[in-house]
Design a protein around this motif. Structure first.
Motif, PDB file in Angstrom:
ATOM      1  N   ALA A  59       0.835  -1.203   0.000  1.00  0.00           N
ATOM      2  CA  ALA A  59       0.000   0.000   0.000  1.00  0.00           C
ATOM      3  C   ALA A  59       0.867   1.250   0.000  1.00  0.00           C
ATOM      4  O   ALA A  59       0.563   2.229  -0.687  1.00  0.00           O
ATOM      5  CB  ALA A  59      -0.944   0.000   1.200  1.00  0.00           C
ATOM      6  N   ASP A  60       1.955   1.216   0.744  1.00  0.00           N
ATOM      7  CA  ASP A  60       2.878   2.355   0.766  1.00  0.00           C
ATOM      8  C   ASP A  60       3.528   2.559  -0.600  1.00  0.00           C
ATOM      9  O   ASP A  60       3.662   3.695  -1.072  1.00  0.00           O
ATOM     10  CB  ASP A  60       3.954   2.143   1.830  1.00  0.00           C
ATOM     11  N   GLN A  61       3.919   1.476  -1.250  1.00  0.00           N
ATOM     12  CA  GLN A  61       4.498   1.571  -2.590  1.00  0.00           C
ATOM     13  C   GLN A  61       3.488   2.178  -3.555  1.00  0.00           C
ATOM     14  O   GLN A  61       3.830   3.043  -4.368  1.00  0.00           O
ATOM     15  CB  GLN A  61       4.915   0.193  -3.102  1.00  0.00           C
ATOM     16  N   TYR A  62       2.243   1.709  -3.472  1.00  0.00           N
ATOM     17  CA  TYR A  62       1.206   2.224  -4.351  1.00  0.00           C
ATOM     18  C   TYR A  62       1.015   3.724  -4.133  1.00  0.00           C
ATOM     19  O   TYR A  62       0.895   4.491  -5.092  1.00  0.00           O
ATOM     20  CB  TYR A  62      -0.115   1.481  -4.123  1.00  0.00           C
ATOM     21  N   GLU A  63       0.989   4.145  -2.884  1.00  0.00           N
ATOM     22  CA  GLU A  63       0.790   5.566  -2.583  1.00  0.00           C
ATOM     23  C   GLU A  63       1.917   6.412  -3.181  1.00  0.00           C
ATOM     24  O   GLU A  63       1.659   7.462  -3.774  1.00  0.00           O
ATOM     25  CB  GLU A  63       0.728   5.768  -1.068  1.00  0.00           C
ATOM     26  N   GLN A  64       3.143   5.949  -3.055  1.00  0.00           N
ATOM     27  CA  GLN A  64       4.271   6.688  -3.625  1.00  0.00           C
ATOM     28  C   GLN A  64       4.161   6.767  -5.147  1.00  0.00           C
ATOM     29  O   GLN A  64       4.380   7.825  -5.744  1.00  0.00           O
ATOM     30  CB  GLN A  64       5.590   6.026  -3.228  1.00  0.00           C
ATOM     31  N   SER A 103      12.364   7.437 -12.025  1.00  0.00           N
ATOM     32  CA  SER A 103      13.578   6.634 -11.839  1.00  0.00           C
ATOM     33  C   SER A 103      13.352   5.179 -12.250  1.00  0.00           C
ATOM     34  O   SER A 103      12.221   4.690 -12.307  1.00  0.00           O
ATOM     35  CB  SER A 103      14.026   6.686 -10.377  1.00  0.00           C
ATOM     36  N   THR A 104      14.462   4.513 -12.509  1.00  0.00           N
ATOM     37  CA  THR A 104      14.405   3.086 -12.817  1.00  0.00           C
ATOM     38  C   THR A 104      13.790   2.328 -11.654  1.00  0.00           C
ATOM     39  O   THR A 104      12.982   1.418 -11.859  1.00  0.00           O
ATOM     40  CB  THR A 104      15.816   2.550 -13.128  1.00  0.00           C
ATOM     41  N   LYS A 105      14.146   2.708 -10.426  1.00  0.00           N
ATOM     42  CA  LYS A 105      13.598   2.041  -9.242  1.00  0.00           C
ATOM     43  C   LYS A 105      12.076   2.175  -9.207  1.00  0.00           C
ATOM     44  O   LYS A 105      11.375   1.200  -8.919  1.00  0.00           O
ATOM     45  CB  LYS A 105      14.200   2.636  -7.978  1.00  0.00           C
ATOM     46  N   GLU A 106      11.554   3.368  -9.515  1.00  0.00           N
ATOM     47  CA  GLU A 106      10.094   3.564  -9.527  1.00  0.00           C
ATOM     48  C   GLU A 106       9.442   2.727 -10.616  1.00  0.00           C
ATOM     49  O   GLU A 106       8.373   2.151 -10.407  1.00  0.00           O
ATOM     50  CB  GLU A 106       9.761   5.035  -9.713  1.00  0.00           C
ATOM     51  N   ARG A 107      10.067   2.637 -11.756  1.00  0.00           N
ATOM     52  CA  ARG A 107       9.524   1.826 -12.855  1.00  0.00           C
ATOM     53  C   ARG A 107       9.492   0.346 -12.492  1.00  0.00           C
ATOM     54  O   ARG A 107       8.504  -0.345 -12.728  1.00  0.00           O
ATOM     55  CB  ARG A 107      10.349   2.026 -14.129  1.00  0.00           C
ATOM     56  N   VAL A 108      10.581  -0.137 -11.901  1.00  0.00           N
ATOM     57  CA  VAL A 108      10.650  -1.540 -11.499  1.00  0.00           C
ATOM     58  C   VAL A 108       9.613  -1.823 -10.408  1.00  0.00           C
ATOM     59  O   VAL A 108       8.916  -2.846 -10.446  1.00  0.00           O
ATOM     60  CB  VAL A 108      12.078  -1.903 -11.023  1.00  0.00           C
ATOM     61  N   THR A 109       9.487  -0.898  -9.444  1.00  0.00           N
ATOM     62  CA  THR A 109       8.498  -1.060  -8.377  1.00  0.00           C
ATOM     63  C   THR A 109       7.093  -1.115  -8.946  1.00  0.00           C
ATOM     64  O   THR A 109       6.285  -1.963  -8.550  1.00  0.00           O
ATOM     65  CB  THR A 109       8.613   0.095  -7.354  1.00  0.00           C
ATOM     66  N   ALA A 110       6.785  -0.230  -9.890  1.00  0.00           N
ATOM     67  CA  ALA A 110       5.446  -0.200 -10.492  1.00  0.00           C
ATOM     68  C   ALA A 110       5.146  -1.507 -11.222  1.00  0.00           C
ATOM     69  O   ALA A 110       4.053  -2.066 -11.086  1.00  0.00           O
ATOM     70  CB  ALA A 110       5.326   0.985 -11.449  1.00  0.00           C
ATOM     71  N   ARG A 111       6.103  -1.999 -11.968  1.00  0.00           N
ATOM     72  CA  ARG A 111       5.897  -3.250 -12.706  1.00  0.00           C
ATOM     73  C   ARG A 111       5.726  -4.436 -11.764  1.00  0.00           C
ATOM     74  O   ARG A 111       4.859  -5.293 -11.968  1.00  0.00           O
ATOM     75  CB  ARG A 111       7.059  -3.494 -13.671  1.00  0.00           C
ATOM     76  N   ALA A 112       6.548  -4.476 -10.723  1.00  0.00           N
ATOM     77  CA  ALA A 112       6.463  -5.594  -9.773  1.00  0.00           C
ATOM     78  C   ALA A 112       5.137  -5.565  -9.020  1.00  0.00           C
ATOM     79  O   ALA A 112       4.497  -6.607  -8.838  1.00  0.00           O
ATOM     80  CB  ALA A 112       7.631  -5.539  -8.780  1.00  0.00           C
ATOM     81  N   LEU A 113       4.719  -4.380  -8.607  1.00  0.00           N
ATOM     82  CA  LEU A 113       3.454  -4.248  -7.889  1.00  0.00           C
ATOM     83  C   LEU A 113       2.280  -4.646  -8.784  1.00  0.00           C
ATOM     84  O   LEU A 113       1.395  -5.391  -8.357  1.00  0.00           O
ATOM     85  CB  LEU A 113       3.290  -2.824  -7.379  1.00  0.00           C
ATOM     86  N   ALA A 114       2.299  -4.191 -10.020  1.00  0.00           N
ATOM     87  CA  ALA A 114       1.230  -4.549 -10.957  1.00  0.00           C
ATOM     88  C   ALA A 114       1.173  -6.064 -11.166  1.00  0.00           C
ATOM     89  O   ALA A 114       0.096  -6.663 -11.165  1.00  0.00           O
ATOM     90  CB  ALA A 114       1.439  -3.837 -12.290  1.00  0.00           C
ATOM     91  N   ARG A 115       2.337  -6.683 -11.321  1.00  0.00           N
ATOM     92  CA  ARG A 115       2.387  -8.137 -11.520  1.00  0.00           C
ATOM     93  C   ARG A 115       1.826  -8.883 -10.311  1.00  0.00           C
ATOM     94  O   ARG A 115       1.040  -9.820 -10.443  1.00  0.00           O
ATOM     95  CB  ARG A 115       3.820  -8.590 -11.792  1.00  0.00           C
ATOM     96  N   GLN A 116       2.182  -8.427  -9.106  1.00  0.00           N
ATOM     97  CA  GLN A 116       1.703  -9.093  -7.900  1.00  0.00           C
ATOM     98  C   GLN A 116       0.194  -8.932  -7.722  1.00  0.00           C
ATOM     99  O   GLN A 116      -0.485  -9.868  -7.291  1.00  0.00           O
ATOM    100  CB  GLN A 116       2.454  -8.561  -6.679  1.00  0.00           C
ATOM    101  N   VAL A 117      -0.334  -7.769  -8.079  1.00  0.00           N
ATOM    102  CA  VAL A 117      -1.779  -7.556  -7.976  1.00  0.00           C
ATOM    103  C   VAL A 117      -2.513  -8.453  -8.970  1.00  0.00           C
ATOM    104  O   VAL A 117      -3.515  -9.084  -8.628  1.00  0.00           O
ATOM    105  CB  VAL A 117      -2.137  -6.067  -8.189  1.00  0.00           C
ATOM    106  N   VAL A 118      -1.995  -8.541 -10.186  1.00  0.00           N
ATOM    107  CA  VAL A 118      -2.633  -9.402 -11.193  1.00  0.00           C
ATOM    108  C   VAL A 118      -2.589 -10.864 -10.738  1.00  0.00           C
ATOM    109  O   VAL A 118      -3.585 -11.587 -10.853  1.00  0.00           O
ATOM    110  CB  VAL A 118      -1.966  -9.226 -12.574  1.00  0.00           C
ATOM    111  N   GLU A 119      -1.454 -11.292 -10.196  1.00  0.00           N
ATOM    112  CA  GLU A 119      -1.361 -12.671  -9.700  1.00  0.00           C
ATOM    113  C   GLU A 119      -2.368 -12.919  -8.582  1.00  0.00           C
ATOM    114  O   GLU A 119      -3.016 -13.967  -8.538  1.00  0.00           O
ATOM    115  CB  GLU A 119       0.058 -12.955  -9.201  1.00  0.00           C
ATOM    116  N   ALA A 120      -2.525 -11.947  -7.671  1.00  0.00           N
ATOM    117  CA  ALA A 120      -3.491 -12.089  -6.572  1.00  0.00           C
ATOM    118  C   ALA A 120      -4.916 -12.152  -7.110  1.00  0.00           C
ATOM    119  O   ALA A 120      -5.743 -12.924  -6.607  1.00  0.00           O
ATOM    120  CB  ALA A 120      -3.345 -10.942  -5.579  1.00  0.00           C
ATOM    121  N   LEU A 121      -5.220 -11.365  -8.123  1.00  0.00           N
ATOM    122  CA  LEU A 121      -6.555 -11.399  -8.720  1.00  0.00           C
ATOM    123  C   LEU A 121      -6.828 -12.746  -9.380  1.00  0.00           C
ATOM    124  O   LEU A 121      -7.915 -13.302  -9.248  1.00  0.00           O
ATOM    125  CB  LEU A 121      -6.712 -10.275  -9.746  1.00  0.00           C
TER     126      LEU A 121
END
Length: 76
Positions: free
Chosen positions: A8-13, A31-49
């Motif tokens: 949730a904190d990652q999403y808020e940022q 930043s590259t870190k923000e891009r990687v975080t966004a992709r990883a978070l999106a992947r984890q949400v899709v997997e959870a769905l």
């Protein structure tokens, strides 16, 4: 859905970065870190769905989304 406040904190940022971009405010490059975080978070949400749909039928979108909130968990 992911069961950890960290997500949730990652999403808020990331949402703040998105809002800055969309509302035309001056901003630094994403930043590259923000891009990687966004992709990883999106992947984890899709997997959870996907796992949630495999667990059984979902009565309604509202019921599905209200479940974690009723337990006091952040949605992400």
């Amino acid at each position: 859905m992911l069961g950890d406040r960290r997500f949730a904190d990652q999403y808020e940022q990331l949402f703040d970065v998105r809002s800055t971009f969309l509302h035309g405010c001056a901003m630094m490059a994403i930043s590259t870190k923000e891009r990687v975080t966004a992709r990883a978070l999106a992947r984890q949400v899709v997997e959870a769905l996907i796992l949630a749909t495999l667990a059984g039928p979902i009565g309604s979108r509202e019921d599905f989304l209200d479940g974690p909130l009723d337990k006091g968990a952040p949605l992400i």
